[in-house]
Design an enzyme around this catalytic site. Sequence first.
Site, PDB file in Angstrom:
ATOM      1  N   ARG A 135      64.478 -33.120  24.048  1.00 21.74           N
ATOM      2  CA  ARG A 135      63.432 -34.029  24.495  1.00 21.74           C
ATOM      3  C   ARG A 135      62.111 -33.582  23.866  1.00 21.74           C
ATOM      4  O   ARG A 135      61.655 -32.465  24.098  1.00 21.74           O
ATOM      5  CB  ARG A 135      63.307 -34.010  26.018  1.00 21.74           C
ATOM      6  CG  ARG A 135      64.596 -34.298  26.733  1.00 21.74           C
ATOM      7  CD  ARG A 135      64.357 -34.684  28.163  1.00 21.74           C
ATOM      8  NE  ARG A 135      63.935 -36.068  28.215  1.00 21.74           N
ATOM      9  CZ  ARG A 135      64.789 -37.088  28.183  1.00 21.74           C
ATOM     10  NH1 ARG A 135      66.079 -36.898  28.097  1.00 21.74           N
ATOM     11  NH2 ARG A 135      64.335 -38.323  28.251  1.00 21.74           N
ATOM     12  N   LYS A 173      66.643 -39.452  21.166  1.00 24.20           N
ATOM     13  CA  LYS A 173      67.467 -40.665  21.310  1.00 24.20           C
ATOM     14  C   LYS A 173      68.519 -40.664  20.191  1.00 24.20           C
ATOM     15  O   LYS A 173      69.353 -39.773  20.162  1.00 24.20           O
ATOM     16  CB  LYS A 173      66.569 -41.900  21.327  1.00 24.20           C
ATOM     17  CG  LYS A 173      65.579 -41.881  22.522  1.00 24.20           C
ATOM     18  CD  LYS A 173      64.772 -43.151  22.621  1.00 24.20           C
ATOM     19  CE  LYS A 173      63.909 -43.184  23.862  1.00 24.20           C
ATOM     20  NZ  LYS A 173      62.561 -42.650  23.650  1.00 24.20           N
ATOM     21  N   ASP A 225      56.645 -47.483  16.036  1.00 26.92           N
ATOM     22  CA  ASP A 225      57.233 -46.621  17.060  1.00 26.92           C
ATOM     23  C   ASP A 225      58.746 -46.714  16.885  1.00 26.92           C
ATOM     24  O   ASP A 225      59.371 -47.695  17.285  1.00 26.92           O
ATOM     25  CB  ASP A 225      56.794 -47.086  18.452  1.00 26.92           C
ATOM     26  CG  ASP A 225      57.337 -46.187  19.557  1.00 26.92           C
ATOM     27  OD1 ASP A 225      58.318 -45.459  19.306  1.00 26.92           O
ATOM     28  OD2 ASP A 225      56.785 -46.225  20.673  1.00 26.92           O
ATOM     29  N   THR A 248      60.284 -40.347  19.422  1.00 33.19           N
ATOM     30  CA  THR A 248      60.834 -39.262  20.225  1.00 33.19           C
ATOM     31  C   THR A 248      61.928 -38.608  19.392  1.00 33.19           C
ATOM     32  O   THR A 248      62.345 -39.134  18.359  1.00 33.19           O
ATOM     33  CB  THR A 248      61.421 -39.771  21.553  1.00 33.19           C
ATOM     34  OG1 THR A 248      62.309 -40.846  21.274  1.00 33.19           O
ATOM     35  CG2 THR A 248      60.337 -40.227  22.508  1.00 33.19           C
ATOM     36  N   TYR A 299      52.839 -18.610  23.791  1.00 36.10           N
ATOM     37  CA  TYR A 299      51.746 -19.579  23.628  1.00 36.10           C
ATOM     38  C   TYR A 299      51.319 -19.617  22.168  1.00 36.10           C
ATOM     39  O   TYR A 299      51.189 -18.567  21.536  1.00 36.10           O
ATOM     40  CB  TYR A 299      50.531 -19.166  24.473  1.00 36.10           C
ATOM     41  CG  TYR A 299      50.304 -20.091  25.637  1.00 36.10           C
ATOM     42  CD1 TYR A 299      50.084 -21.448  25.427  1.00 36.10           C
ATOM     43  CD2 TYR A 299      50.324 -19.626  26.948  1.00 36.10           C
ATOM     44  CE1 TYR A 299      49.889 -22.315  26.485  1.00 36.10           C
ATOM     45  CE2 TYR A 299      50.135 -20.487  28.014  1.00 36.10           C
ATOM     46  CZ  TYR A 299      49.921 -21.834  27.779  1.00 36.10           C
ATOM     47  OH  TYR A 299      49.736 -22.683  28.814  1.00 36.10           O
ATOM     48  N   GLU A 348      48.683 -22.176  20.798  1.00 42.38           N
ATOM     49  CA  GLU A 348      47.751 -23.293  20.585  1.00 42.38           C
ATOM     50  C   GLU A 348      47.207 -23.261  19.163  1.00 42.38           C
ATOM     51  O   GLU A 348      46.885 -22.207  18.634  1.00 42.38           O
ATOM     52  CB  GLU A 348      46.607 -23.210  21.600  1.00 42.38           C
ATOM     53  CG  GLU A 348      47.089 -23.582  22.984  1.00 42.38           C
ATOM     54  CD  GLU A 348      46.002 -23.526  24.040  1.00 42.38           C
ATOM     55  OE1 GLU A 348      44.822 -23.382  23.683  1.00 42.38           O
ATOM     56  OE2 GLU A 348      46.352 -23.622  25.223  1.00 42.38           O
TER      57      GLU A 348
HETATM   58  N1  DSN Z   1      62.455 -44.364  28.514  1.00 47.05           N
HETATM   59  C1  DSN Z   1      62.665 -44.810  27.163  1.00 47.05           C
HETATM   60  C2  DSN Z   1      63.845 -45.685  27.053  1.00 47.05           C
HETATM   61  O1  DSN Z   1      64.759 -45.552  27.856  1.00 47.05           O
HETATM   62  O2  DSN Z   1      63.910 -46.520  26.173  1.00 47.05           O
HETATM   63  C3  DSN Z   1      61.459 -45.449  26.627  1.00 47.05           C
HETATM   64  O3  DSN Z   1      60.337 -44.729  26.941  1.00 47.05           O
END
Ligand code: DSN
Length: 426
Positions: free
Chosen positions: A241, A235, A206, A232, A60, A62
Amino acid sequence: MTQRTGLDLAARLADADPEIARLIEAEGRRQFEKIRLIPSENYVSQAVLEATGTVLTNKYSEGYARKRYYEGQQIIDEVEELAVARAKELFGVEHANVQPYSGSPANLAIYLAFMQPGDTVMGMSLPMGGHLTHGWSVSATGKWFRSVQYSVGRETGRVDLDEVREIARAERPKLIFCGGTAIPRLIDFEGYAEIAREVDALLVADIAHIAGLIAGGAHPSPVGHAPVISTTTHKTLRGPRGAMLMSDQEHAKPLDRAVFPGLQGGPHNHTTAAIAVALKEAATQEFTAYAGQIVENAKALATALIERGFDLVSGGTDNHLILVDLTNKDVGGKPAAKALDRAGIELNYNTVPYDTRKPFDPSGIRIGTPAVTTRGLTPAHMAQIAAWMDEAVEAGKKDDGEALDRIAADVRDFTKAFPIPGWPAS
Ligand code: DSN
């Protein structure tokens, strides 16, 4: 003593929990045998996989480095500081927060930092290619804030910045999101920034889908145009993730306070370590080549699909993603996606702009090339993928399971030549 890794643990997992071990093994095989075209998915490196399966998950912490609420942070602080430093260096930003659990919580932190309930947010509407958290009605962001949404041109399939400007002038949003989940074209960050300046709104980029392309120089960067950036990490960036928030100095403190203590407790330190590894990988020449190859592959796949009569939203792609409107093929996106999945080609059904069908049974499919590019596929392979897609869509329409299974067998043979990190687990 050698470092114990996630892979060593795999052997123990097989003894401790054979049911879960068997399912993980089966998922590895499934990922290996499919052509994975979901544009938001990828295959992380062995190093990233190993970092996620470590003792860091036990801790942990925080707070932020050097300002924690638990003792024993000597090592964790260094891990987080490394991740932050690498994010700042890679994207050229003044501030980075690597703690958000994923993209939606990262975006919620932006609202908490800069908005009051009832304030106006402006984002691209979800069915046009935006994201739930950009103010879509069913999301908390559409319920707790006043949301105005922009679209894409009916004929062009592209964002029309004149429309964005018109809505912004009329509605005076406090915050404007650019970016989304089904945008096949370059995002004009500079154009959005001009509009945001004119109406005195905070521009948020974003970049979840295109972070890897930006890191690899295959898409323009929002840095210098959008003071706040969310992404994120799993991707095109090809990390675990997770998510990151980046900003200039002016917006740094409110963002940090919104993530912790505003929304989250302890950061997931194993994820932070894996993000750091992915950021190191993304700073290499190999990754720059990878980012360029993603786009080359997507363009080649788009061309091959058009040659087979597929109707692409906006007529093609500038990035990793292709949105296909199947209306002219006389089949819905959902049955087509299911047929393609049986044929070994994994993608998702998706609304297309101005869709006349319902979101759970829309007209389109969404595909992309980040994952197949990681496996080493090149433009030379894209005509074959388009051919399989064409055959599978037609076979699906006729309910021809045998044809779909035949394609799946061909796909399995094909994918054997393109290994994925982490499977088979040794
Ligand atoms: N779930 C993501 C995507 O597949 O683009 C977006 O949040």
